[in-house]
Design a protein around this motif. Structure first.
Motif, PDB file in Angstrom:
ATOM      1  N   THR A 155     -17.266  24.456   5.122  1.00  0.00           N
ATOM      2  CA  THR A 155     -18.623  23.931   5.212  1.00  0.00           C
ATOM      3  C   THR A 155     -18.559  22.602   5.964  1.00  0.00           C
ATOM      4  OG1 THR A 155     -20.577  23.324   3.908  1.00  0.00           O
ATOM      5  CG2 THR A 155     -18.433  22.721   3.002  1.00  0.00           C
ATOM      6  N   ALA A 156     -19.639  21.857   5.964  1.00  0.00           N
ATOM      7  CA  ALA A 156     -19.664  20.555   6.629  1.00  0.00           C
ATOM      8  C   ALA A 156     -19.649  19.443   5.591  1.00  0.00           C
ATOM      9  CB  ALA A 156     -20.904  20.430   7.511  1.00  0.00           C
ATOM     10  N   GLY A 157     -19.059  18.320   5.953  1.00  0.00           N
ATOM     11  CA  GLY A 157     -19.006  17.185   5.040  1.00  0.00           C
ATOM     12  C   GLY A 157     -18.236  16.035   5.657  1.00  0.00           C
ATOM     13  N   THR A 158     -17.837  15.103   4.812  1.00  0.00           N
ATOM     14  CA  THR A 158     -17.085  13.932   5.269  1.00  0.00           C
ATOM     15  C   THR A 158     -15.813  13.806   4.443  1.00  0.00           C
ATOM     16  OG1 THR A 158     -19.126  12.776   5.880  1.00  0.00           O
ATOM     17  CG2 THR A 158     -17.138  11.442   5.631  1.00  0.00           C
ATOM     18  N   LEU A 159     -14.699  13.646   5.131  1.00  0.00           N
ATOM     19  CA  LEU A 159     -13.430  13.435   4.434  1.00  0.00           C
ATOM     20  C   LEU A 159     -12.853  12.089   4.817  1.00  0.00           C
ATOM     21  CD1 LEU A 159     -10.902  13.790   6.651  1.00  0.00           C
ATOM     22  CD2 LEU A 159     -11.485  16.179   6.398  1.00  0.00           C
ATOM     23  N   SER A 160     -11.869  11.650   4.053  1.00  0.00           N
ATOM     24  CA  SER A 160     -11.132  10.435   4.404  1.00  0.00           C
ATOM     25  C   SER A 160      -9.649  10.712   4.210  1.00  0.00           C
ATOM     26  CB  SER A 160     -11.574   9.244   3.540  1.00  0.00           C
ATOM     27  OG  SER A 160     -11.231   9.443   2.182  1.00  0.00           O
ATOM     28  N   ILE A 161      -8.831  10.070   5.058  1.00  0.00           N
ATOM     29  CA  ILE A 161      -7.378  10.220   4.996  1.00  0.00           C
ATOM     30  C   ILE A 161      -6.778   8.823   4.908  1.00  0.00           C
ATOM     31  CG2 ILE A 161      -5.361  11.310   6.009  1.00  0.00           C
ATOM     32  CD1 ILE A 161      -7.228  12.904   7.800  1.00  0.00           C
ATOM     33  N   THR A 162      -5.998   8.584   3.854  1.00  0.00           N
ATOM     34  CA  THR A 162      -5.444   7.261   3.588  1.00  0.00           C
ATOM     35  C   THR A 162      -3.925   7.299   3.721  1.00  0.00           C
ATOM     36  OG1 THR A 162      -7.246   6.855   2.016  1.00  0.00           O
ATOM     37  CG2 THR A 162      -5.338   5.376   1.917  1.00  0.00           C
ATOM     38  N   PRO A 163      -3.337   6.385   4.513  1.00  0.00           N
ATOM     39  CA  PRO A 163      -1.879   6.376   4.664  1.00  0.00           C
ATOM     40  C   PRO A 163      -1.179   5.613   3.546  1.00  0.00           C
ATOM     41  CG  PRO A 163      -2.848   4.729   6.101  1.00  0.00           C
ATOM     42  CD  PRO A 163      -3.999   5.416   5.404  1.00  0.00           C
ATOM     43  N   ILE A 164      -0.040   6.144   3.108  1.00  0.00           N
ATOM     44  CA  ILE A 164       0.834   5.453   2.157  1.00  0.00           C
ATOM     45  C   ILE A 164       2.115   5.110   2.916  1.00  0.00           C
ATOM     46  CG2 ILE A 164       2.169   5.614   0.032  1.00  0.00           C
ATOM     47  CD1 ILE A 164      -0.827   7.870   0.510  1.00  0.00           C
ATOM     48  N   ILE A 165       2.373   3.817   3.099  1.00  0.00           N
ATOM     49  CA  ILE A 165       3.470   3.344   3.937  1.00  0.00           C
ATOM     50  C   ILE A 165       4.508   2.662   3.060  1.00  0.00           C
ATOM     51  CG2 ILE A 165       4.083   1.818   5.874  1.00  0.00           C
ATOM     52  CD1 ILE A 165       1.135   2.098   6.776  1.00  0.00           C
ATOM     53  N   VAL A 166       5.775   2.997   3.271  1.00  0.00           N
ATOM     54  CA  VAL A 166       6.858   2.368   2.515  1.00  0.00           C
ATOM     55  C   VAL A 166       7.923   1.858   3.484  1.00  0.00           C
ATOM     56  CG1 VAL A 166       6.490   3.794   0.466  1.00  0.00           C
ATOM     57  CG2 VAL A 166       8.103   4.538   2.213  1.00  0.00           C
ATOM     58  N   SER A 167       8.638   0.823   3.052  1.00  0.00           N
ATOM     59  CA  SER A 167       9.761   0.300   3.819  1.00  0.00           C
ATOM     60  C   SER A 167      10.757  -0.308   2.853  1.00  0.00           C
ATOM     61  CB  SER A 167       9.294  -0.745   4.841  1.00  0.00           C
ATOM     62  OG  SER A 167       8.732  -1.870   4.186  1.00  0.00           O
ATOM     63  N   GLY A 168      11.981  -0.476   3.310  1.00  0.00           N
ATOM     64  CA  GLY A 168      12.993  -1.086   2.469  1.00  0.00           C
ATOM     65  C   GLY A 168      12.725  -2.565   2.265  1.00  0.00           C
ATOM     66  N   ILE A 169      13.127  -3.072   1.107  1.00  0.00           N
ATOM     67  CA  ILE A 169      12.979  -4.496   0.825  1.00  0.00           C
ATOM     68  C   ILE A 169      13.913  -5.286   1.736  1.00  0.00           C
ATOM     69  CG2 ILE A 169      13.354  -6.303  -0.914  1.00  0.00           C
ATOM     70  CD1 ILE A 169      10.874  -4.683  -1.462  1.00  0.00           C
ATOM     71  N   ALA A 170      13.394  -6.352   2.320  1.00  0.00           N
ATOM     72  CA  ALA A 170      14.193  -7.163   3.244  1.00  0.00           C
ATOM     73  C   ALA A 170      15.341  -7.860   2.536  1.00  0.00           C
ATOM     74  CB  ALA A 170      13.311  -8.194   3.941  1.00  0.00           C
ATOM     75  N   GLY A 171      15.202  -8.124   1.237  1.00  0.00           N
ATOM     76  CA  GLY A 171      16.287  -8.715   0.458  1.00  0.00           C
ATOM     77  C   GLY A 171      16.118 -10.191   0.157  1.00  0.00           C
ATOM     78  N   LYS A 172      15.294 -10.884   0.925  1.00  0.00           N
ATOM     79  CA  LYS A 172      15.067 -12.299   0.676  1.00  0.00           C
ATOM     80  C   LYS A 172      13.568 -12.551   0.545  1.00  0.00           C
ATOM     81  CE  LYS A 172      19.155 -13.968   3.171  1.00  0.00           C
ATOM     82  NZ  LYS A 172      19.643 -14.847   4.267  1.00  0.00           N
ATOM     83  N   PRO A 173      13.198 -13.528  -0.267  1.00  0.00           N
ATOM     84  CA  PRO A 173      11.781 -13.852  -0.374  1.00  0.00           C
ATOM     85  C   PRO A 173      11.226 -14.315   0.957  1.00  0.00           C
ATOM     86  CG  PRO A 173      13.037 -14.872  -2.148  1.00  0.00           C
ATOM     87  CD  PRO A 173      14.032 -14.338  -1.175  1.00  0.00           C
ATOM     88  N   ALA A 174       9.931 -14.070   1.152  1.00  0.00           N
ATOM     89  CA  ALA A 174       9.293 -14.572   2.356  1.00  0.00           C
ATOM     90  C   ALA A 174       9.391 -16.094   2.374  1.00  0.00           C
ATOM     91  CB  ALA A 174       7.823 -14.146   2.391  1.00  0.00           C
ATOM     92  N   PRO A 175       9.741 -16.690   3.521  1.00  0.00           N
ATOM     93  CA  PRO A 175       9.904 -18.141   3.554  1.00  0.00           C
ATOM     94  C   PRO A 175       8.587 -18.860   3.340  1.00  0.00           C
ATOM     95  CG  PRO A 175       9.955 -17.233   5.770  1.00  0.00           C
ATOM     96  CD  PRO A 175       9.950 -16.058   4.818  1.00  0.00           C
ATOM     97  N   ALA A 176       8.674 -20.020   2.740  1.00  0.00           N
ATOM     98  CA  ALA A 176       7.485 -20.845   2.599  1.00  0.00           C
ATOM     99  C   ALA A 176       7.058 -21.324   3.983  1.00  0.00           C
ATOM    100  CB  ALA A 176       7.776 -22.035   1.686  1.00  0.00           C
ATOM    101  N   GLN A 177       5.802 -21.736   4.110  1.00  0.00           N
ATOM    102  CA  GLN A 177       5.313 -22.223   5.393  1.00  0.00           C
ATOM    103  C   GLN A 177       6.098 -23.463   5.812  1.00  0.00           C
ATOM    104  OE1 GLN A 177       1.210 -23.467   5.407  1.00  0.00           O
ATOM    105  NE2 GLN A 177       0.933 -22.689   7.480  1.00  0.00           N
ATOM    106  N   VAL A 178       6.573 -23.452   7.053  1.00  0.00           N
ATOM    107  CA  VAL A 178       7.393 -24.562   7.537  1.00  0.00           C
ATOM    108  C   VAL A 178       6.719 -25.223   8.728  1.00  0.00           C
ATOM    109  CG1 VAL A 178       9.567 -23.558   6.736  1.00  0.00           C
ATOM    110  CG2 VAL A 178       8.737 -23.020   9.023  1.00  0.00           C
TER     111      VAL A 178
END
Length: 321
Positions: free
Chosen positions: A277-300
């Motif tokens: 039939t006719a209608g509206t759908l949505s498609i949502t991406p689920i994205i994963v990646s490996g942990i970089a291992g270190k915390p994000a640096p503070a603003q410098v």
């Protein structure tokens, strides 16, 4: 350091009630390895049937932003407090890991729900900022004794970063058509899966899907549900009619989680979708990646500010005139 839980926000306002509402709020969080965000909501409904089944059926959108980065961007294809079945949001969360959307089933007007949202971010020491926006459908009557809590689970052993991207919508017709799901260009990682939602709980509108890069043939919805575990009673939700337990099902009406097994983000995702039939759908991406291992640096700071008191005195001195 092991797992640690921190309560970062608590209020009595941001819960569903007799009018549709959107709540926008923010809170500070300590730095560390943020594994997941846990939302705990407890409330008393005016009537037990004000939410017919799964509590997340009333959540129409949920967006989380950490330090300016959108980490979770959910919009429901359909939202209804009277949907007496599994909810799209609950189904999505449990497709990303069992027990991510659960509810205490008292069989009465008392409701207590837990949503565990995986994000997997290392954030810098100090204070970071979460902003959220959550929207609800209206209930039949006003709720009371509302309590909304936001918890952070810190876990240095987390291994993946997870991002729920913005959905791509498409107006479909009663034919086979190609759909392109856009993927964010500034998010590293791979596609673990995509979440397809119809604009209604009707499960016969969308009949088959084909991932163009992974299959030469279209596969009907039930075959996808075999692959993602739904057919093995993989859908669980709360039904007040069966107190003290959850209800098993083989589907979430109008929804399907398609596992993509780490498909690369070098291109947008192309699908062929067949509809009755006719209608509206949505498609949502689920994205994963490996942990970089270190915390994000503070603003410098990137420019040095050189100070020299002796030179400053000399520069201002009349001796140079």
């Amino acid at each position: 350091m092991g797992v640690r839980y921190t309560l970062v926000e608590s209020n009595t306002t941001d819960a569903p009630s007799s009018a549709a509402a959107t709540y926008n709020r923010g809170f500070n969080v300590p730095g560390g390895a943020v594994d997941e965000v846990i939302i705990r909501v407890s409330q008393t409904l005016n009537g037990a049937s004000d939410i017919s089944a799964d509590w997340p059926n009333v959540v129409s959108s949920l967006r989380l932003i950490l330090n300016g980065e959108t980490v979770w961007d959910y919009t429901g294809g359909y939202t209804s407090a009277t949907n007496n079945a599994a909810s799209p949001l609950g189904y999505l969360l449990n497709s990303m890991g069992r027990g991510r959307s659960v509810e205490v089933n008292t069989g009465t007007t008392a409701r207590e729900v837990y949503l565990r949202i995986p994000i997997g971010r290392n954030i810098a020491a100090g204070i970071s900022r979460f902003e959220y926006s959550i929207s609800y459908a209206a209930l039949a009557g006003a709720s009371s004794a509302n309590s909304v809590q936001w918890w952070i689970r810190y876990n240095p052993a987390m291994s993946t970063t997870s991002t729920l991207g913005a959905a791509t919508t498409f107006n479909y017709s009663a034919t086979t058509q190609q759909v392109v799901m856009r993927v964010p260009q500034n998010v590293p990682g791979t596609l673990a899966g995509c979440f397809i939602q119809n604009d209604a709980a009707t499960d016969t509108d969308l009949t088959s899907y084909r991932i163009v890069s992974q299959s030469d043939f279209s596969m009907d919805v039930d075959m996808w549900r075999m692959l993602n575990g739904d057919l093995y009673n993989g859908v669980e939700y709360m039904d007040p009619a069966t107190a003290t337990q959850l209800t098993f099902a083989q589907e979430c009406g109008g929804c399907a989680f398609l596992p993509l097994y780490g498909l690369s983000l070098k291109d947008d995702l192309r699908l062929q979708i067949t509809a009755a039939t006719a209608g509206t759908l949505s498609i949502t991406p689920i994205i994963v990646s490996g942990i970089a291992g270190k915390p994000a640096p503070a603003q410098v700071q990137t420019q040095a500010v050189k100070t020299n008191v002796a030179k400053s005195i000399l520069d201002d001195s009349a001796a140079q005139v």
